[in-house]
Design a protein around this motif. Structure first.
Motif, PDB file in Angstrom:
ATOM      1  N   LEU A 275       0.843  -1.186   0.000  1.00  0.00           N
ATOM      2  CA  LEU A 275       0.000   0.000   0.000  1.00  0.00           C
ATOM      3  C   LEU A 275       0.883   1.243   0.000  1.00  0.00           C
ATOM      4  CD1 LEU A 275      -2.550  -1.070   2.761  1.00  0.00           C
ATOM      5  CD2 LEU A 275      -2.525  -1.686   0.343  1.00  0.00           C
ATOM      6  N   MET A 276       0.654   2.131  -0.948  1.00  0.00           N
ATOM      7  CA  MET A 276       1.430   3.359  -1.064  1.00  0.00           C
ATOM      8  C   MET A 276       0.684   4.495  -0.387  1.00  0.00           C
ATOM      9  SD  MET A 276       2.585   5.278  -4.572  1.00  0.00           S
ATOM     10  CE  MET A 276       3.298   6.920  -4.564  1.00  0.00           C
ATOM     11  N   THR A 277       1.302   5.129   0.600  1.00  0.00           N
ATOM     12  CA  THR A 277       0.688   6.249   1.320  1.00  0.00           C
ATOM     13  C   THR A 277       1.705   7.384   1.387  1.00  0.00           C
ATOM     14  OG1 THR A 277       1.402   5.368   3.459  1.00  0.00           O
ATOM     15  CG2 THR A 277      -0.788   4.734   2.690  1.00  0.00           C
ATOM     16  N   THR A 278       1.820   8.125   0.308  1.00  0.00           N
ATOM     17  CA  THR A 278       2.846   9.161   0.191  1.00  0.00           C
ATOM     18  C   THR A 278       2.715  10.214   1.287  1.00  0.00           C
ATOM     19  OG1 THR A 278       2.899   8.837  -2.197  1.00  0.00           O
ATOM     20  CG2 THR A 278       3.813  10.903  -1.350  1.00  0.00           C
ATOM     21  N   GLU A 279       3.858  10.521   1.923  1.00  0.00           N
ATOM     22  CA  GLU A 279       3.932  11.583   2.933  1.00  0.00           C
ATOM     23  C   GLU A 279       2.901  11.408   4.051  1.00  0.00           C
ATOM     24  OE1 GLU A 279       6.107  13.964   3.244  1.00  0.00           O
ATOM     25  OE2 GLU A 279       7.178  13.825   1.359  1.00  0.00           O
ATOM     26  N   ALA A 280       2.702  10.188   4.500  1.00  0.00           N
ATOM     27  CA  ALA A 280       1.750   9.930   5.575  1.00  0.00           C
ATOM     28  C   ALA A 280       2.420  10.077   6.931  1.00  0.00           C
ATOM     29  CB  ALA A 280       1.159   8.522   5.439  1.00  0.00           C
ATOM     30  N   SER A 281       1.635  10.393   7.947  1.00  0.00           N
ATOM     31  CA  SER A 281       2.141  10.427   9.313  1.00  0.00           C
ATOM     32  C   SER A 281       0.998  10.104  10.261  1.00  0.00           C
ATOM     33  CB  SER A 281       2.756  11.786   9.654  1.00  0.00           C
ATOM     34  OG  SER A 281       1.754  12.772   9.768  1.00  0.00           O
ATOM     35  N   ALA A 282       1.330   9.424  11.353  1.00  0.00           N
ATOM     36  CA  ALA A 282       0.320   9.048  12.334  1.00  0.00           C
ATOM     37  C   ALA A 282       1.004   8.508  13.573  1.00  0.00           C
ATOM     38  CB  ALA A 282      -0.625   7.989  11.767  1.00  0.00           C
ATOM     39  N   ARG A 283       0.304   8.552  14.693  1.00  0.00           N
ATOM     40  CA  ARG A 283       0.746   7.874  15.915  1.00  0.00           C
ATOM     41  C   ARG A 283       0.089   6.506  15.991  1.00  0.00           C
ATOM     42  NH1 ARG A 283       1.976   8.527  21.571  1.00  0.00           N
ATOM     43  NH2 ARG A 283       1.951   6.372  22.319  1.00  0.00           N
ATOM     44  N   TRP A 284      -1.159   6.430  15.539  1.00  0.00           N
ATOM     45  CA  TRP A 284      -1.900   5.168  15.547  1.00  0.00           C
ATOM     46  C   TRP A 284      -2.359   4.813  14.148  1.00  0.00           C
ATOM     47  CZ3 TRP A 284      -2.308   8.523  19.703  1.00  0.00           C
ATOM     48  CH2 TRP A 284      -2.051   7.974  20.963  1.00  0.00           C
ATOM     49  N   LEU A 285      -2.329   3.513  13.836  1.00  0.00           N
ATOM     50  CA  LEU A 285      -2.891   2.970  12.607  1.00  0.00           C
ATOM     51  C   LEU A 285      -3.908   1.901  12.959  1.00  0.00           C
ATOM     52  CD1 LEU A 285       0.315   2.517  10.400  1.00  0.00           C
ATOM     53  CD2 LEU A 285      -1.425   4.289  10.175  1.00  0.00           C
ATOM     54  N   ARG A 286      -4.944   1.813  12.151  1.00  0.00           N
ATOM     55  CA  ARG A 286      -5.968   0.798  12.411  1.00  0.00           C
ATOM     56  C   ARG A 286      -6.397   0.157  11.091  1.00  0.00           C
ATOM     57  NH1 ARG A 286     -10.727   3.585  14.436  1.00  0.00           N
ATOM     58  NH2 ARG A 286     -11.671   3.328  12.377  1.00  0.00           N
ATOM     59  N   LEU A 287      -6.351  -1.167  11.059  1.00  0.00           N
ATOM     60  CA  LEU A 287      -6.884  -1.906   9.919  1.00  0.00           C
ATOM     61  C   LEU A 287      -8.330  -2.255  10.226  1.00  0.00           C
ATOM     62  CD1 LEU A 287      -4.069  -4.470   8.995  1.00  0.00           C
ATOM     63  CD2 LEU A 287      -4.455  -2.194   8.066  1.00  0.00           C
ATOM     64  N   ASP A 288      -9.242  -1.700   9.448  1.00  0.00           N
ATOM     65  CA  ASP A 288     -10.653  -2.066   9.568  1.00  0.00           C
ATOM     66  C   ASP A 288     -10.930  -3.174   8.561  1.00  0.00           C
ATOM     67  OD1 ASP A 288     -11.091  -0.201  11.524  1.00  0.00           O
ATOM     68  OD2 ASP A 288     -11.927   1.322  10.188  1.00  0.00           O
ATOM     69  N   LEU A 289     -10.918  -4.411   9.035  1.00  0.00           N
ATOM     70  CA  LEU A 289     -11.136  -5.564   8.172  1.00  0.00           C
ATOM     71  C   LEU A 289     -12.634  -5.795   8.045  1.00  0.00           C
ATOM     72  CD1 LEU A 289      -8.379  -7.826   9.753  1.00  0.00           C
ATOM     73  CD2 LEU A 289      -8.167  -6.172   7.888  1.00  0.00           C
ATOM     74  N   GLN A 290     -13.133  -5.742   6.829  1.00  0.00           N
ATOM     75  CA  GLN A 290     -14.575  -5.743   6.607  1.00  0.00           C
ATOM     76  C   GLN A 290     -15.104  -7.045   6.034  1.00  0.00           C
ATOM     77  OE1 GLN A 290     -14.338  -2.287   4.097  1.00  0.00           O
ATOM     78  NE2 GLN A 290     -14.980  -0.903   5.728  1.00  0.00           N
ATOM     79  N   GLN A 291     -14.260  -7.751   5.278  1.00  0.00           N
ATOM     80  CA  GLN A 291     -14.739  -9.005   4.680  1.00  0.00           C
ATOM     81  C   GLN A 291     -13.561  -9.919   4.386  1.00  0.00           C
ATOM     82  OE1 GLN A 291     -17.765  -8.749   1.554  1.00  0.00           O
ATOM     83  NE2 GLN A 291     -16.615 -10.255   0.383  1.00  0.00           N
ATOM     84  N   PRO A 292     -13.607 -11.170   4.890  1.00  0.00           N
ATOM     85  CA  PRO A 292     -12.518 -12.105   4.583  1.00  0.00           C
ATOM     86  C   PRO A 292     -12.712 -12.735   3.209  1.00  0.00           C
ATOM     87  CG  PRO A 292     -14.117 -13.150   6.018  1.00  0.00           C
ATOM     88  CD  PRO A 292     -14.598 -11.735   5.817  1.00  0.00           C
ATOM     89  N   LEU A 293     -11.644 -13.332   2.705  1.00  0.00           N
ATOM     90  CA  LEU A 293     -11.759 -14.092   1.466  1.00  0.00           C
ATOM     91  C   LEU A 293     -12.698 -15.269   1.678  1.00  0.00           C
ATOM     92  CD1 LEU A 293      -8.149 -14.372  -0.003  1.00  0.00           C
ATOM     93  CD2 LEU A 293     -10.146 -13.421  -1.143  1.00  0.00           C
ATOM     94  N   ARG A 294     -13.555 -15.461   0.728  1.00  0.00           N
ATOM     95  CA  ARG A 294     -14.436 -16.629   0.774  1.00  0.00           C
ATOM     96  C   ARG A 294     -13.795 -17.767   0.002  1.00  0.00           C
ATOM     97  NH1 ARG A 294     -19.588 -13.503  -1.419  1.00  0.00           N
ATOM     98  NH2 ARG A 294     -17.884 -12.639  -2.664  1.00  0.00           N
ATOM     99  N   PRO A 295     -14.182 -19.013   0.269  1.00  0.00           N
ATOM    100  CA  PRO A 295     -13.541 -20.155  -0.410  1.00  0.00           C
ATOM    101  C   PRO A 295     -13.533 -20.042  -1.924  1.00  0.00           C
ATOM    102  CG  PRO A 295     -14.871 -20.927   1.408  1.00  0.00           C
ATOM    103  CD  PRO A 295     -15.109 -19.453   1.314  1.00  0.00           C
ATOM    104  N   ARG A 296     -14.597 -19.482  -2.503  1.00  0.00           N
ATOM    105  CA  ARG A 296     -14.646 -19.402  -3.964  1.00  0.00           C
ATOM    106  C   ARG A 296     -13.748 -18.307  -4.514  1.00  0.00           C
ATOM    107  NH1 ARG A 296     -20.306 -16.866  -3.628  1.00  0.00           N
ATOM    108  NH2 ARG A 296     -19.945 -14.655  -3.990  1.00  0.00           N
ATOM    109  N   ASP A 297     -13.231 -17.421  -3.619  1.00  0.00           N
ATOM    110  CA  ASP A 297     -12.363 -16.349  -4.086  1.00  0.00           C
ATOM    111  C   ASP A 297     -10.991 -16.850  -4.508  1.00  0.00           C
ATOM    112  OD1 ASP A 297     -13.595 -14.009  -1.637  1.00  0.00           O
ATOM    113  OD2 ASP A 297     -14.243 -14.366  -3.690  1.00  0.00           O
ATOM    114  N   GLY A 298     -10.686 -18.109  -4.214  1.00  0.00           N
ATOM    115  CA  GLY A 298      -9.388 -18.635  -4.590  1.00  0.00           C
ATOM    116  C   GLY A 298      -8.318 -18.227  -3.613  1.00  0.00           C
ATOM    117  N   SER A 299      -7.112 -18.160  -4.086  1.00  0.00           N
ATOM    118  CA  SER A 299      -5.987 -17.824  -3.213  1.00  0.00           C
ATOM    119  C   SER A 299      -5.062 -16.883  -3.934  1.00  0.00           C
ATOM    120  CB  SER A 299      -5.234 -19.086  -2.804  1.00  0.00           C
ATOM    121  OG  SER A 299      -4.727 -19.729  -3.956  1.00  0.00           O
ATOM    122  N   GLY A 300      -4.307 -16.173  -3.158  1.00  0.00           N
ATOM    123  CA  GLY A 300      -3.366 -15.226  -3.737  1.00  0.00           C
ATOM    124  C   GLY A 300      -1.971 -15.808  -3.777  1.00  0.00           C
ATOM    125  N   GLN A 301      -0.987 -14.957  -3.906  1.00  0.00           N
ATOM    126  CA  GLN A 301       0.399 -15.365  -3.947  1.00  0.00           C
ATOM    127  C   GLN A 301       1.100 -14.829  -2.717  1.00  0.00           C
ATOM    128  OE1 GLN A 301       2.226 -14.289  -7.669  1.00  0.00           O
ATOM    129  NE2 GLN A 301       0.245 -14.205  -8.646  1.00  0.00           N
TER     130      GLN A 301
END
Length: 448
Positions: A275-301
């Motif tokens: 993920l490219m976030t040019t000139e970003a700054s923060a004290r805290w980061l949060r990943l809001d995970l909204q949906q997991p991969l489903r079995p039919r989505d296959g797999s990545g690398q």
């Protein structure tokens, strides 16, 4: 695998947290101290308008078909601490021009600035942040070029495309930041859930054999405390096989109360997400995970072509989360170069790097020991034949070649010109044989 050019909306482990104070330099509720001016044939006017909070300053400009500049300025005395950021809210309309924030001393002759070329003013209120490292010396006779404060501030629009438009400025402030550590500490991590001993801390332990795994799918969150207000250029997320998020967003905060989105993924496929976030700054980061991969989505690398597939599960698993340095997201070229450097050869554009060998056609294409100096460029069929001969002979490349083929040697490793031709090339070269005589040879290049 996901390579994402992040939204450049961010403007910007464990060390003791230090107090961060903020000082309002101007709220723009009263514009009495401000004035507008412009270069010859350029017009500018100043007015008060509703702002991001309360009232704001508005500078209307018209270049009238000429080059030049328009600006709003006031006397404003302040000193900066050891580490700081200057920020304000901005919006505007008009062609793409150069935006300058100038800081002048009492003499009016010594100027520091933050200059942004080809700046497209946002149509909605956007926080513009200037870090200590971004305040540059512009001009002046003073030998000491360290920025310690100012007696005058100017907001300047300098003609790029010119035209006419306006900018609005609100809430100019100075914030004191704690000193940055020489080595960033490891983040402290917490999650909304964890499966057994697969706790959140395992996502930042730099061990590829461990991972944070959520207890369930659906909406989950992973929060990182970076230990201080940290600048960064991107994130690298390596998902456990079959346990990636297909949809998520990355949020950033300086106080853990107000959050802003800096990146979003809507069709993740597992493996590694850059993920490219040019000139970003923060004290805290949060990943809001909204949906997991489903079995039919296959797999990545895993990595880039380095992993294996596996059955997807409706939970999240993150083996590694890395906060990348500013250089990672400096621009698109730096970003792709960094990603390609972490990936298996052949997974990214072939023009990023080239292999080069000095070939002697009279010797069946065998590589000589000369270090050639390139003299011109071309794209001929014989280059392909020379490459084929070299490959069949099992030759190793003489080095890596980057940049325009006629301006770089095979021992230089710069990224290639993205706009150049891809595919094998043959170039004329001049080398020196064992006897010291100059000989003309060809260089066959083929992409990595």
């Amino acid at each position: 695998m996901r390579v994402l050019f992040g939204l450049v909306v961010a403007l910007v482990c464990s060390v003791p947290a230090q107090a961060q104070s903020s000082r309002a330099l101007d709220t723009f509720e009263d514009l009495t101290a401000w004035s507008a001016d412009a270069s010859t044939d350029v017009t500018s006017t100043l007015s008060s308008v509703p702002g991001h909070r309360g009232d704001a300053l508005r500078l209307d400009y018209d270049f009238n078909g000429r080059s030049g500049y328009a600006f709003a300025a006031r006397d404003l005395s302040f000193e900066v601490p050891e580490n700081y950021e200057i920020s304000f809210w901005v919006r505007g309309t008009g062609p793409t021009n150069t935006f300058e924030v100038k800081f002048t001393d009492a003499s009016g002759e010594n100027v520091h600035w933050r200059q942004t070329t080809r700046y497209a003013f946002p149509d909605g209120w956007t926080l513009f942040t200037i870090k200590k490292r971004q305040v540059a010396w512009a001009w002046g006779p003073k030998p000491d070029r360290t920025f310690r404060g100012a007696e005058r501030v100017e907001f300047v629009v300098t003609a790029g495309e010119g035209g006419r438009g306006f900018i609005e400025i609100d809430d100019l402030s100075l914030r004191t930041l704690p000193p940055e550590p020489s080595v960033p500490p490891r983040p402290l991590v917490e999650a909304t859930s964890a499966a057994g001993n697969a706790v959140a801390a395992l996502s930042v332990d730099e061990d590829p054999l461990t991972a944070w795994v959520s207890a369930e799918g659906g909406e989950q969150a992973l929060t990182l405390d970076l230990g201080y207000e940290r600048e960064f250029g991107g994130l690298t997320l390596r998902w456990a096989i079959g346990q990636a998020a297909s949809r998520y967003r990355v949020m950033a905060s300086s106080d853990r109360r107000q959050w802003r989105e800096i990146a979003r993924v809507t069709d993740g496929d597992g493996g590694t997400d850059w993920l490219m976030t040019t000139e970003a700054s923060a004290r805290w980061l949060r990943l809001d995970l909204q949906q997991p991969l489903r079995p039919r989505d296959g797999s990545g690398q895993m990595g880039a072509g380095l992993g294996t597939s596996g059955p997807a599960q409706s939970v999240y698993g993150l083996t590694d989360l890395r906060v990348e340095p500013l250089a990672f997201g400096k621009d698109a070229t730096a970003f792709l170069t960094a990603v390609a450097g972490q990936s298996r050869r052949g997974h990214y554009p072939r023009g990023i790097r080239w292999r080069a060998a000095l070939l002697d056609p009279g010797r069946g294409g065998r590589r000589r020991r000369e270090r050639p100096h390139l003299r011109g460029r071309g794209h001929r069929a014989e280059a392909r034949r020379a490459v084929d001969r070299a490959v069949r002979a099992g030759q190793r490349p003489a080095g890596r070649l980057g940049g325009r083929p006629d301006r770089a040697g095979p021992d230089r490793g710069r990224p290639a010109d993205p706009g150049g031709e891809l595919g094998p090339r043959r170039l004329d070269a001049e080398g020196h044989g064992d006897g010291g005589g100059s000989t003309r040879r060809g260089i066959a290049l083929w992409p990595v």
